[in-house]
Design a protein around this motif. Structure first.
Motif, PDB file in Angstrom:
ATOM      1  N   UNK A 173      12.697  -2.856   6.588  1.00  0.00           N
ATOM      2  CA  UNK A 173      11.330  -3.175   6.978  1.00  0.00           C
ATOM      3  C   UNK A 173      11.205  -4.351   7.923  1.00  0.00           C
ATOM      4  N   UNK A 174      12.331  -4.893   8.373  1.00  0.00           N
ATOM      5  CA  UNK A 174      12.317  -6.012   9.313  1.00  0.00           C
ATOM      6  C   UNK A 174      12.879  -5.563  10.656  1.00  0.00           C
ATOM      7  N   UNK A 175      12.415  -6.189  11.727  1.00  0.00           N
ATOM      8  CA  UNK A 175      12.930  -5.898  13.060  1.00  0.00           C
ATOM      9  C   UNK A 175      14.167  -6.749  13.316  1.00  0.00           C
ATOM     10  N   UNK A 176      15.262  -6.096  13.670  1.00  0.00           N
ATOM     11  CA  UNK A 176      16.538  -6.768  13.922  1.00  0.00           C
ATOM     12  C   UNK A 176      16.916  -6.545  15.378  1.00  0.00           C
ATOM     13  N   UNK A 177      17.378  -7.601  16.033  1.00  0.00           N
ATOM     14  CA  UNK A 177      17.791  -7.514  17.419  1.00  0.00           C
ATOM     15  C   UNK A 177      16.802  -8.123  18.382  1.00  0.00           C
ATOM     16  N   UNK A 178      15.796  -8.798  17.860  1.00  0.00           N
ATOM     17  CA  UNK A 178      14.779  -9.392  18.730  1.00  0.00           C
ATOM     18  C   UNK A 178      15.309 -10.568  19.533  1.00  0.00           C
ATOM     19  N   UNK A 179      16.188 -11.357  18.940  1.00  0.00           N
ATOM     20  CA  UNK A 179      16.704 -12.530  19.663  1.00  0.00           C
ATOM     21  C   UNK A 179      17.485 -12.111  20.894  1.00  0.00           C
ATOM     22  N   UNK A 180      18.270 -11.061  20.783  1.00  0.00           N
ATOM     23  CA  UNK A 180      19.020 -10.558  21.938  1.00  0.00           C
ATOM     24  C   UNK A 180      18.053 -10.037  22.990  1.00  0.00           C
ATOM     25  N   UNK A 181      17.059  -9.279  22.556  1.00  0.00           N
ATOM     26  CA  UNK A 181      16.074  -8.740  23.498  1.00  0.00           C
ATOM     27  C   UNK A 181      15.312  -9.858  24.194  1.00  0.00           C
ATOM     28  N   UNK A 182      14.974 -10.910  23.454  1.00  0.00           N
ATOM     29  CA  UNK A 182      14.235 -12.030  24.043  1.00  0.00           C
ATOM     30  C   UNK A 182      15.083 -12.791  25.057  1.00  0.00           C
ATOM     31  N   UNK A 207       0.816  -1.205   0.000  1.00  0.00           N
ATOM     32  CA  UNK A 207       0.000   0.000   0.000  1.00  0.00           C
ATOM     33  C   UNK A 207       0.858   1.266   0.000  1.00  0.00           C
ATOM     34  N   UNK A 208       1.933   1.302   0.819  1.00  0.00           N
ATOM     35  CA  UNK A 208       2.719   2.521   1.014  1.00  0.00           C
ATOM     36  C   UNK A 208       4.090   2.464   0.372  1.00  0.00           C
ATOM     37  N   UNK A 209       4.450   1.315  -0.160  1.00  0.00           N
ATOM     38  CA  UNK A 209       5.801   1.124  -0.655  1.00  0.00           C
ATOM     39  C   UNK A 209       6.688   0.649   0.480  1.00  0.00           C
ATOM     40  N   UNK A 210       7.772  -0.007   0.120  1.00  0.00           N
ATOM     41  CA  UNK A 210       8.679  -0.554   1.147  1.00  0.00           C
ATOM     42  C   UNK A 210       9.285   0.555   1.999  1.00  0.00           C
ATOM     43  N   UNK A 211       9.641   1.667   1.387  1.00  0.00           N
ATOM     44  CA  UNK A 211      10.199   2.792   2.124  1.00  0.00           C
ATOM     45  C   UNK A 211       9.190   3.415   3.078  1.00  0.00           C
ATOM     46  N   UNK A 212       7.949   3.504   2.635  1.00  0.00           N
ATOM     47  CA  UNK A 212       6.895   4.048   3.495  1.00  0.00           C
ATOM     48  C   UNK A 212       6.662   3.176   4.713  1.00  0.00           C
ATOM     49  N   UNK A 213       6.634   1.859   4.489  1.00  0.00           N
ATOM     50  CA  UNK A 213       6.453   0.948   5.624  1.00  0.00           C
ATOM     51  C   UNK A 213       7.657   1.007   6.553  1.00  0.00           C
ATOM     52  N   UNK A 214       8.864   1.077   5.980  1.00  0.00           N
ATOM     53  CA  UNK A 214      10.076   1.178   6.792  1.00  0.00           C
ATOM     54  C   UNK A 214      10.003   2.424   7.687  1.00  0.00           C
ATOM     55  N   UNK A 215       9.605   3.545   7.105  1.00  0.00           N
ATOM     56  CA  UNK A 215       9.488   4.781   7.876  1.00  0.00           C
ATOM     57  C   UNK A 215       8.433   4.696   8.966  1.00  0.00           C
ATOM     58  N   UNK A 216       7.302   4.105   8.644  1.00  0.00           N
ATOM     59  CA  UNK A 216       6.218   3.963   9.618  1.00  0.00           C
ATOM     60  C   UNK A 216       6.640   3.060  10.773  1.00  0.00           C
ATOM     61  N   UNK A 217       7.272   1.948  10.462  1.00  0.00           N
ATOM     62  CA  UNK A 217       7.716   1.016  11.500  1.00  0.00           C
ATOM     63  C   UNK A 217       8.838   1.626  12.341  1.00  0.00           C
ATOM     64  N   UNK A 218       9.735   2.366  11.704  1.00  0.00           N
ATOM     65  CA  UNK A 218      10.811   3.028  12.445  1.00  0.00           C
ATOM     66  C   UNK A 218      10.249   4.038  13.432  1.00  0.00           C
ATOM     67  N   UNK A 219       9.284   4.823  12.997  1.00  0.00           N
ATOM     68  CA  UNK A 219       8.669   5.812  13.896  1.00  0.00           C
ATOM     69  C   UNK A 219       7.909   5.123  15.021  1.00  0.00           C
TER      70      UNK A 219
END
Length: 133
Positions: free
Chosen positions: A64-73, A32-44
């Motif tokens: 557009x992917x969350x990185x660092x979840x395994x360490x946080x978990x 819907x928003x483009x990969x960059x749009x989703x990346x920006x929305x998720x970052x915010x």
């Protein structure tokens, strides 16, 4: 989140439900928003959520992917993880509703999760009914 949790499993015990929810929501938003749009929305959304949940500062958005979840978990307890997941999802949906409006947001969510009753804007009543079952 309840729609992504298998029957008979709790959201906390079964792992990061909200992140599975984001994984399912991501491709639709990217289309819907483009990969960059989703990346920006998720970052915010992540930035806003990290203000409420400190462990989220260790997570980053990369392509557009969350990185660092395994360490946080591995470093957080299940209640903190669940809280962070809920806050991040809430921030993302709140931003989405602010940008495209509540009606279009609900329409998008109902296409992704048709089994959920989106005709009632008070989702707390639905959540309480599911807990009673």
């Amino acid at each position: 989140m309840a729609a992504e949790t298998p029957k008979g499993a709790s959201a906390v015990a079964d792992g990061p439900v909200a992140f599975r929810t984001l994984e399912k929501l991501g491709p639709h938003l990217s289309m819907m928003m483009g990969r960059g749009g989703f990346h920006g929305l998720l970052t915010r959304a992540l930035f806003l959520a990290a203000a409420e949940v400190p462990w989220l500062t260790t997570v980053q958005v990369v392509d557009g992917d969350l990185v660092g979840l395994k360490v946080a978990h591995s470093e957080s307890d299940q209640a903190d993880l669940c809280n962070g997941e809920v806050v991040l999802l809430a921030q993302l949906l709140g931003l989405l509703a602010a940008f495209i409006g509540p009606a279009l947001t609900l329409r998008l969510l109902s296409q992704i999760w048709p089994q959920l009753p989106f005709d009632d804007p008070d989702f707390s009543a639905t959540a309480n009914e599911e807990k009673a079952e």
